[in-house]
Design an enzyme around this catalytic site. Structure first.
Site, PDB file in Angstrom:
ATOM      1  N   ASP A 277       0.889  -1.211   0.049  1.00 20.64           N
ATOM      2  CA  ASP A 277      -0.024  -0.108   0.185  1.00 20.64           C
ATOM      3  C   ASP A 277       0.914   1.127  -0.009  1.00 20.64           C
ATOM      4  O   ASP A 277       2.240   1.088   0.107  1.00 20.64           O
ATOM      5  CB  ASP A 277      -0.865  -0.126   1.189  1.00 20.64           C
TER       6      ASP A 277
HETATM    7  C1  NOJ Z   1      -4.010   4.206   0.353  1.00 23.76           C
HETATM    8  C2  NOJ Z   1      -5.357   3.037   0.442  1.00 23.76           C
HETATM    9  O1  NOJ Z   1      -5.014   2.418   1.385  1.00 23.76           O
HETATM   10  C3  NOJ Z   1      -5.380   2.327  -1.069  1.00 23.76           C
HETATM   11  O2  NOJ Z   1      -6.488   1.584  -0.894  1.00 23.76           O
HETATM   12  C4  NOJ Z   1      -5.060   2.881  -2.015  1.00 23.76           C
HETATM   13  O3  NOJ Z   1      -5.284   2.074  -3.232  1.00 23.76           O
HETATM   14  C5  NOJ Z   1      -3.612   3.705  -2.054  1.00 23.76           C
HETATM   15  N1  NOJ Z   1      -3.717   4.489  -1.140  1.00 23.76           N
HETATM   16  C6  NOJ Z   1      -3.508   4.150  -3.737  1.00 23.76           C
HETATM   17  O4  NOJ Z   1      -4.223   5.585  -3.684  1.00 23.76           O
END
Ligand code: NOJ
Length: 746
Positions: A277
């Site tokens: 993530d």
């Molecule tokens: C953080 C989020 O937790 C995730 O779900 C998302 O896809 C990413 N950022 C990218 O934006």
């Protein structure tokens, strides 16, 4: 000449694809990746593991082969420019994979995922994801970070809006439908985009519903409740996984070898790619799990996380880690191979560029129709004293509330590419309806936004309430009150909305409450004051037309709750699939706080598991949802009474539409293992079917339930179906009582 060579290459490639079986195809892509891998330098390999945010890198890095994927670059012109450098100026011509959070639609916004789960209609959800994929692909996006299939039992958690509810089975089916929709029938089709199932894992188990927080969960429950949707989506062919921010029992998911390497790769044989993530690799330093970024890169590599999102620990330290022997060349090669394989599968080497003219226009009528249908099917009718559908006799309608004309907020969280300019609000649609039906429509917002602490134009609110034959209140939460890191400790209606309700209901006129929100709200006291309540979640672009059709009865509501609605925030966690406990409460054993005598002695006899003030039951159970018609469940039968471990149980459920409307019903199948070596849940969803019944129509709905699906992980962490008695239940909600019994034999 160059074009001719490309045509020949494409023809040869298509021929290879058409003449292969799926397994062979898989091998073909991997072989291609392997062949390419042999030509790559270490820097080029590490480059493939790097994902950069749009605008945060130079052309020269692309030319050097230093980037594998870019997220959040949605200018097609800029993408094609970057891609041209990657394809034509870099040494090996490896395409960049462009990614984006396409969570519930791209330009055409579908209802939020939690709402989509309330449709209990996988085919419709698949269509929605197909629309999203087609529109996203027309903007050059070939990889979405969706579906989010985290199970949660906590409506305080802001990201409940993005997930598919509290149940493992429902989430599995809906998540798999989204994967199918995004990836289409053929991965190399120009409209197919790679799905990314997230967040692996237990992100929704955050303590207290606080985003990013610790997940403490026994391994058995992890395997029985949290992981099944991931396994299901992996089996559906999801091309990628994303790790989660949280720690699980103290080990951050992004450096969790047990989870990613042992379970996902080794137990499930998952060959797709895993992305971290956003900066979650280096966050392991903040977790206190790694002393520095180099150590966090090592942890993530060892867990088999292939690509690093946004942070730079891989590009900075992998070489050093390799040189000193902390990681092997094979580990890097495996990660690169998995990434290249996805690129080959998506046909990026053959068609790396995007021409929007090759795609249908976004927001076309077909796409809007899918969004409207999803909004219709996701709305859950919570209460109706008969006021709905609105009678033709109603001639003056007052529309009141901060969500009646909130084009931005009706779209919900994560709508990077949606625009409020395309939203059709309830006020707009109801005004049109009023015009064509000779209805006088009166409107006052009442509160500027959902959080406003003061009622605006209270005199007008009172006067239009008095003038109206019917009041429709649009209440709820703005979209920004749910979503990532937008958690609430108090899930009542925000601002002065309750005051607004009191002001309106003082008129004595019939009131319908329509709620738009990203989570279950504790609105029992509000619902009590109304004649009908419809929970619309954040319904997306087509909220207005969908709700108008529902309110005026062009179609009957058919949504069912994908999550339990608590009466009070203090009841959380409250979920249908709980264990019985040794002292379960019933209405007879619930001791009400007001009935307790003064200076009563402490007694334990008769005590059961409940709250003195709020009892033990939710406001509305999982699976609940009313219709304009009535369904009578007549019988449930199984084809036999005793089964062996390899059998399939055939369950027949008879129901009849006994009311006055044609309508759809979600027939739900639950199972209760009566005695087991880990105390079982009172019931678990094991099947559902959405069926349409005309007035008076009878249907027999058949479920084929494999005995193998009735097991759980025992104390030795072995998945077992233990012989013994099981109850099989069916109905239109999890609180059904229609049941029959079977025995699983040794
Ligand atoms: C953080 C989020 O937790 C995730 O779900 C998302 O896809 C990413 N950022 C990218 O934006």
């Amino acid at each position: 000449m160059r074009n001719f060579t490309i045509i020949i290459k494409v023809l040869l490639f298509s021929f290879t694809i058409l003449s292969c079986s799926p397994g062979e195809k898989e091998n073909t892509f991997e072989k291609k990746a392997d062949k390419l891998l042999q030509k790559m330098t270490l820097d080029e390999k590490i480059g493939q593991l790097v994902q950069k945010n749009g605008g945060s890198f130079s052309d020269s890095l692309v030319k050097a082969g230093g980037i594998g994927s870019v997220l959040n670059e949605i200018s097609v012109e800029r993408q094609n420019h970057i891609q041209r450098i990657a394809m034509e100026d870099s040494r090996l011509g490896i395409p960049i994979l462009f990614a984006r959070d396409v969570i519930h639609g791209f330009n055409t916004i579908m209802p939020i995922p939690l709402a989509q789960a309330a449709t209990w209609n996988p085919a419709l959800i698949e269509q929605g994801a197909r629309v999203a994929a087609t529109e996203a692909a027309s903007s050059g996006i070939k990889w979405t970070f969706s579906p989010m299939i985290d199970i949660t039992r906590d409506p305080r958690w802001g990201r409940i809006a993005e997930c598919l509810g509290e149940d493992s089975y429902l989430t599995s089916e809906m998540g798999a439908a989204m994967v199918r929709g995004y990836q289409g029938d053929k991965l190399s089709d120009k409209t197919s985009i790679a799905a990314c199932v997230k967040h692996f894992a237990a992100y929704g188990w955050a303590e207290g519903g606080r985003d990013y927080n610790t997940a403490n969960i026994p391994e058995n429950d992890l395997r029985d409740i949290v992981l099944p949707p991931f396994k299901r989506c992996a089996a559906e062919g999801a091309l990628s996984f994303m790790t989660s921010f949280n720690d699980i029992n103290g080990v951050p998911a992004t450096g969790n070898e047990f989870l990613v390497k042992d379970i996902l790769r080794n137990e499930w044989d998952y060959t797709g790619m895993v992305v971290s993530d956003w900066v979650s690799i280096i966050q392991m330093v903040t977790h206190g799990f790694a002393p520095d970024e180099k150590a966090s890169a090592l942890l993530a590599m060892n867990a088999t996380v292939d690509m690093e999102m946004a942070s730079t620990s891989y590009e900075t330290y992998l070489k050093e880690l390799l040189d000193e022997g902390s990681i092997s060349q094979k580990q890097i090669d495996n990660a690169v191979r998995r990434i290249l394989t996805v690129k080959y599968k998506l046909g990026l080497f053959e068609s790396p560029y995007t021409n929007p003219d090759d795609f249908p226009e976004p927001l076309n009528n077909e796409h809007l129709a899918v969004s409207k249908k999803a909004a219709i099917e996701s709305a859950v009718l919570l209460k109706n004293d008969g006021i709905l559908p609105v009678s033709e006799k109603i001639k003056t309608v007052a529309v009141i509330g901060p969500l009646a004309d909130a084009p931005h907020d009706q779209l919900g969280t994560w709508i990077f590419d949606g625009s409020k300019n395309n939203s059709v609000t309830p006020l707009e649609s109801l005004s049109e309806k009023a015009k064509s039906n000779g209805i006088t429509l009166l409107y006052e917002r009442g509160l500027k936004i959902s959080r406003s602490k003061e009622i605006s134009f209270p005199e007008k609110v009172k006067s239009i309430s008095k003038q109206a034959d019917l009041i429709i209140l649009f209440l709820g939460e703005e979209s920004i009150l749910s979503g990532e890191s937008h958690c609430r400790a108090d899930i009542d209606l925000p601002g002065a909305q309750e005051e607004l309700v009191n002001m309106v209901t003082a008129s004595g006129k019939p009131v319908i409450a329509v709620f738009m929100a990203g989570r279950p709200l504790t609105v029992e006291n509000v619902i009590e004051k109304t004649n009908a309540a419809l929970y619309a979640w954040h319904p997306g672009t087509m909220a207005g037309p969908a709700l108008t059709d529902l309110l005026w009865g062009a179609v009957s509501p058919s949504g069912k709750l994908p999550v339990t609605f608590p009466r009070h925030v203090g009841q959380i966690p409250i979920y249908y699939s709980h264990r019985t406990t040794g002292k379960p409460a019933t209405n007879e054993t619930w001791e009400h706080i007001d009935d307790i005598p003064v200076e009563a002695p402490q007694l334990s006899i008769g005590n059961t598991s409940h709250y003195l003030d709020y009892g033990f039951e939710p406001m509305f159970p999982f699976g609940y949802g009313l219709s304009y018609t009535t369904f009578e469940y007549q019988s449930i039968e199984t084809d036999k009474t005793a089964y062996s471990a390899t059998d399939t149980i055939q369950v027949s459920v008879k129901l009849i539409n006994t009311g006055n409307y044609n309508a759809a019903e979600v027939v739900q199948l639950y199972v209760h293992d009566k005695v087991a070596s880990r105390a079982p849940a009172v019931k678990q969803l094991k099947g559902f079917k959405k069926v349409f019944l005309k007035q008076g129509e009878k249907k027999t709905v058949i479920f084929n339930l494999p005995v193998s699906s009735l097991g759980f992980h025992n104390l030795a962490m072995k998945y077992m179906v233990e012989p013994g008695e099981f109850e099989i239940m069916a109905g239109g909600s999890s609180d059904t009582t229609l049941e029959t019994g079977i025995v699983i034999e040794n």
